[in-house]
Design a protein around this motif. Structure first.
Motif, mmCIF file in Angstrom:
data_model
loop_
_atom_site.group_PDB
_atom_site.id
_atom_site.type_symbol
_atom_site.label_atom_id
_atom_site.label_comp_id
_atom_site.label_asym_id
_atom_site.label_seq_id
_atom_site.Cartn_x
_atom_site.Cartn_y
_atom_site.Cartn_z
ATOM 1 N N LYS A 1 0.853 -1.178 0.000
ATOM 2 C CA LYS A 1 0.000 0.000 0.000
ATOM 3 C C LYS A 1 0.896 1.237 0.000
ATOM 4 N N ILE A 2 0.645 2.138 -0.927
ATOM 5 C CA ILE A 2 1.454 3.354 -1.053
ATOM 6 C C ILE A 2 0.568 4.562 -0.772
ATOM 7 N N ARG A 3 1.009 5.380 0.176
ATOM 8 C CA ARG A 3 0.214 6.559 0.495
ATOM 9 C C ARG A 3 1.126 7.727 0.873
ATOM 10 N N LYS A 4 0.569 8.909 0.786
ATOM 11 C CA LYS A 4 1.312 10.130 1.093
ATOM 12 C C LYS A 4 1.080 10.513 2.549
ATOM 13 N N ARG A 5 2.165 10.874 3.249
ATOM 14 C CA ARG A 5 2.063 11.359 4.617
ATOM 15 C C ARG A 5 2.898 12.633 4.727
ATOM 16 N N LYS A 6 2.222 13.763 4.727
ATOM 17 C CA LYS A 6 2.879 15.074 4.674
ATOM 18 C C LYS A 6 3.762 15.137 3.426
ATOM 19 N N GLU A 7 5.078 15.370 3.598
ATOM 20 C CA GLU A 7 5.980 15.473 2.442
ATOM 21 C C GLU A 7 6.614 14.137 2.093
ATOM 22 N N ASN A 8 6.205 13.076 2.778
ATOM 23 C CA ASN A 8 6.829 11.767 2.599
ATOM 24 C C ASN A 8 5.868 10.780 1.945
ATOM 25 N N ILE A 9 6.447 9.688 1.443
ATOM 26 C CA ILE A 9 5.657 8.598 0.904
ATOM 27 C C ILE A 9 5.904 7.360 1.754
ATOM 28 N N VAL A 10 4.832 6.714 2.159
ATOM 29 C CA VAL A 10 4.921 5.523 2.995
ATOM 30 C C VAL A 10 4.452 4.310 2.192
ATOM 31 N N ILE A 11 5.256 3.265 2.209
ATOM 32 C CA ILE A 11 4.891 2.002 1.563
ATOM 33 C C ILE A 11 4.711 0.959 2.662
ATOM 34 N N GLU A 12 3.514 0.433 2.779
ATOM 35 C CA GLU A 12 3.200 -0.531 3.830
ATOM 36 C C GLU A 12 3.069 -1.941 3.268
ATOM 37 N N GLU A 13 3.205 -2.906 4.164
ATOM 38 C CA GLU A 13 3.072 -4.326 3.825
ATOM 39 C C GLU A 13 4.102 -4.767 2.793
ATOM 40 N N VAL A 14 5.340 -4.311 2.978
ATOM 41 C CA VAL A 14 6.452 -4.715 2.113
ATOM 42 C C VAL A 14 6.943 -6.082 2.571
ATOM 43 N N LYS A 15 7.037 -7.013 1.652
ATOM 44 C CA LYS A 15 7.434 -8.373 1.986
ATOM 45 C C LYS A 15 8.821 -8.692 1.413
ATOM 46 N N ASP A 16 9.518 -9.620 2.068
ATOM 47 C CA ASP A 16 10.787 -10.158 1.545
ATOM 48 C C ASP A 16 11.790 -9.055 1.216
ATOM 49 N N PHE A 17 11.877 -8.057 2.080
ATOM 50 C CA PHE A 17 12.802 -6.943 1.826
ATOM 51 C C PHE A 17 13.293 -6.369 3.148
ATOM 52 N N LEU A 18 14.613 -6.256 3.252
ATOM 53 C CA LEU A 18 15.230 -5.563 4.378
ATOM 54 C C LEU A 18 16.267 -4.613 3.812
ATOM 55 N N LEU A 19 16.095 -3.341 4.127
ATOM 56 C CA LEU A 19 16.917 -2.292 3.549
ATOM 57 C C LEU A 19 18.405 -2.545 3.751
ATOM 58 N N SER A 20 18.808 -2.853 4.974
ATOM 59 C CA SER A 20 20.232 -3.031 5.262
ATOM 60 C C SER A 20 20.815 -4.212 4.507
ATOM 61 N N GLN A 21 20.101 -5.319 4.449
ATOM 62 C CA GLN A 21 20.622 -6.488 3.737
ATOM 63 C C GLN A 21 20.751 -6.213 2.248
ATOM 64 N N THR A 22 19.812 -5.485 1.684
ATOM 65 C CA THR A 22 19.838 -5.190 0.254
ATOM 66 C C THR A 22 20.969 -4.229 -0.103
ATOM 67 N N LEU A 23 21.157 -3.191 0.698
ATOM 68 C CA LEU A 23 22.166 -2.191 0.376
ATOM 69 C C LEU A 23 23.589 -2.659 0.690
ATOM 70 N N GLU A 24 23.744 -3.479 1.714
ATOM 71 C CA GLU A 24 25.080 -3.786 2.207
ATOM 72 C C GLU A 24 25.574 -5.182 1.817
ATOM 73 N N CYS A 25 25.049 -5.710 0.715
ATOM 74 C CA CYS A 25 25.490 -7.036 0.263
ATOM 75 C C CYS A 25 26.469 -6.949 -0.902
ATOM 76 N N GLY A 26 26.998 -5.750 -1.173
ATOM 77 C CA GLY A 26 28.060 -5.620 -2.165
ATOM 78 C C GLY A 26 27.614 -5.294 -3.573
ATOM 79 N N GLN A 27 26.330 -5.008 -3.770
ATOM 80 C CA GLN A 27 25.858 -4.760 -5.132
ATOM 81 C C GLN A 27 25.814 -3.281 -5.508
#
Length: 299
Positions: free
Chosen positions: A5-31
């Motif tokens: 679910k994607i919605r606007k909150r003030k000046e930001n965008i919030v994405i809810e119910e994200v599955k199979d994703f972790l920001l740190s693991q994705t960014l810090e795996c060398g890619q």
């Protein structure tokens, strides 16, 4: 985009119910190399002339100071959030029982869809370098020759240089960036890019990707680009999910887990990966790479 679910909150965008994703693991795996950690699961990312501050709390992403249009048009695809990783992981777990604990621990990795010319130049720089040093070199290149994008928490961020700017750099200018023996390779690749002898759509014909072997041959024709760098570029920017980059780390990890610790040729590992994982080889490689480094496997 599945159940997100994607919605606007003030000046930001919030994405809810994200599955199979972790920001740190994705960014810090060398890619990728254009990110900075601000706090647990909070980062600044520079990609495709865009600057983003992003934070993850459980299954919710907050993308600061951006628009819904930019999120839909760029960031969803960049993070590969429009792909079904549940199905990918299920296939890999069924195919290879040794991947089960690997995926269980590194469940949140997704393969980013990065810019072709930035990925090529960055991975030429990456050869024989540790990730912190690669990040520093790529940041220095961007700070020196890239466009100013904005300031977050007092730090200025710059875009990766344009193709035309890279093509104008001399070997001396490259060496001034402390890239060492890679300078002539970087200059050669940059000239090819700037003169349009090499571009992302070179790898597509009649709307489909050209054969994997042919694509690799195009990339390895560039001075200083071997199979490992070519496979990284193919996997991280051209959508060849069967590409299986093999560096010193992944070679040792594969030897330890699959070859009883014996020294084997990279070609044998590549053939094993192709037979075992097929079109999902790139995903398997990322899970194995992150897991192996975390546990010092084969070190």
């Amino acid at each position: 985009m599945f159940s997100m679910k994607i919605r606007k909150r003030k000046e930001n965008i919030v994405i809810e119910e994200v599955k199979d994703f972790l920001l740190s693991q994705t960014l810090e795996c060398g890619q990728c190399f254009r990110f900075e950690k601000l706090a647990d699961e909070e980062y600044v990312i520079v990609a495709n002339n865009k600057l983003l501050r992003i934070k993850q709390e459980k299954d919710t992403l907050t993308l600061f100071d951006t628009t819904k249009e930019e999120v839909n048009d760029f960031w969803i695809h960049y993070f590969d959030l429009d792909k079904d990783y549940k199905q990918i992981k299920s296939f890999l777990r069924r195919k290879d029982e040794k991947l089960r604990p690997v995926i269980k621990e590194k469940w949140g990795i997704r393969i980013l869809n990065q810019d072709f010319h930035e990925t090529l130049i960055s991975f030429i720089i990456s050869q024989n370098k540790q990730i912190p040093h690669i990040k520093q070199l790529v940041e220095n290149l961007s700070n020196t020759y890239g466009k100013y994008l904005g300031t977050i928490d007092g730090k200025k961020y710059y875009a990766f240089p344009t193709i035309s700017k890279l093509g104008s750099l001399t070997e001396i200018q490259w060496r001034d960036l402390k890239v060492g023996f890679r300078a002539p390779y970087l200059m050669d690749a940059s000239v090819m890019l700037s003169k349009r002898r090499l571009k992302a759509n070179s790898f597509f014909e009649y709307g489909s990707r050209i054969d994997e072997k042919y694509a690799r041959n195009i990339l390895t024709s560039i001075k200083g680009v071997g199979d490992k760098v070519a496979n990284c570029v193919m996997l991280f920017s051209l959508g060849y999910t069967d590409a299986f980059p093999i560096d010193v780390w992944i070679k040792r990890i594969m030897e330890t887990l699959y070859f009883d610790g014996k020294d084997v040729e990279k070609e044998e590992i590549a053939n094993f990966a192709k037979k075992m994982y097929g079109k999902y080889g790139g995903y398997a490689q990322q899970y194995l790479f992150a897991y192996g480094r975390n546990h010092d496997i084969g070190k």
